[in-house]
Design a protein around this motif. Structure first.
Motif, short mmCIF file in Angstrom:
data_model
loop_
_atom_site.label_atom_id
_atom_site.label_comp_id
_atom_site.label_asym_id
_atom_site.label_seq_id
_atom_site.Cartn_x
_atom_site.Cartn_y
_atom_site.Cartn_z
N ASP A 156 -17.85 22.40 -5.55
CA ASP A 156 -16.64 21.60 -5.68
C ASP A 156 -15.99 21.59 -4.31
OD1 ASP A 156 -16.92 21.18 -8.40
OD2 ASP A 156 -15.44 22.68 -8.98
N VAL A 157 -15.61 20.41 -3.84
CA VAL A 157 -14.92 20.30 -2.55
C VAL A 157 -13.49 19.87 -2.84
CG1 VAL A 157 -14.90 19.21 -0.28
CG2 VAL A 157 -17.08 19.54 -1.48
N VAL A 158 -12.55 20.62 -2.30
CA VAL A 158 -11.14 20.32 -2.49
C VAL A 158 -10.51 19.99 -1.15
CG1 VAL A 158 -8.90 21.26 -3.19
CG2 VAL A 158 -10.92 21.76 -4.55
N ALA A 159 -9.87 18.82 -1.09
CA ALA A 159 -9.05 18.44 0.07
C ALA A 159 -7.61 18.53 -0.38
CB ALA A 159 -9.39 17.02 0.52
N VAL A 160 -6.80 19.27 0.35
CA VAL A 160 -5.43 19.52 -0.05
C VAL A 160 -4.46 18.75 0.83
CG1 VAL A 160 -3.66 21.29 -0.42
CG2 VAL A 160 -6.07 21.83 -0.85
#
Length: 147
Positions: free
Chosen positions: A36-40
């Motif tokens: 899972d890739v999360v961009a915040v």
């Protein structure tokens, strides 16, 4: 069979995040683990650094940058055969990652870190907060070699 079944990459496109993407790619391939890739979009920090004058246009621009950055990371992972899902999330990095981790239960979290001067709005590094909040989750903090 690996004891790691799911990974989480925190990605913002910086040099440190790119190094973390590279390390995450290696680990994912070795462990056969999806990512899972999360961009915040940390509007709190940006708002503080802009003196509380974050406009709707600037906020929309931040969201678009996050979407594009996230797309680049997910595309890179997919191009080398890694199953990846991308998420744009909003809030403080440590809060967002902790919530995501509590929902999706990654075994391994990978994020980049840049040593820098502390500012009143930045607080503690995200990996320090996450280590306290997510007991039992392995956190890999990737830094760049000093020049």
């Amino acid at each position: 069979m690996s004891s790691f079944s799911r990974m989480l990459l925190v990605y913002d496109g910086t040099s440190e995040a790119q190094a973390a993407l590279h390390r995450c790619s290696q680990l994912s391939l070795a462990l056969s683990a999806p990512v899972d890739v999360v961009a915040v979009v940390d509007t709190e920090a940006v708002n503080a650094s802009s003196g509380g004058l974050l406009t709707d246009v600037a906020y929309t621009h931040l969201k678009e940058i996050a979407r594009n950055t996230l797309s680049d990371a997910v595309s890179h992972l997919a191009s080398i055969g890694i199953a990846a899902n991308g998420y744009v999330k909003y809030g403080r990095i440590a809060d967002v990652v902790a919530r995501h981790a509590q929902t999706f239960n990654p075994d391994l979290i990978v994020l980049g870190h840049r040593a820098q001067a502390r500012r009143w709005w930045s607080g503690r590094p995200a990996h320090a907060d996450l280590a306290e909040r997510l007991c039992g989750t392995t956190i890999v903090t990737v830094t760049l070699a000093s020049a």
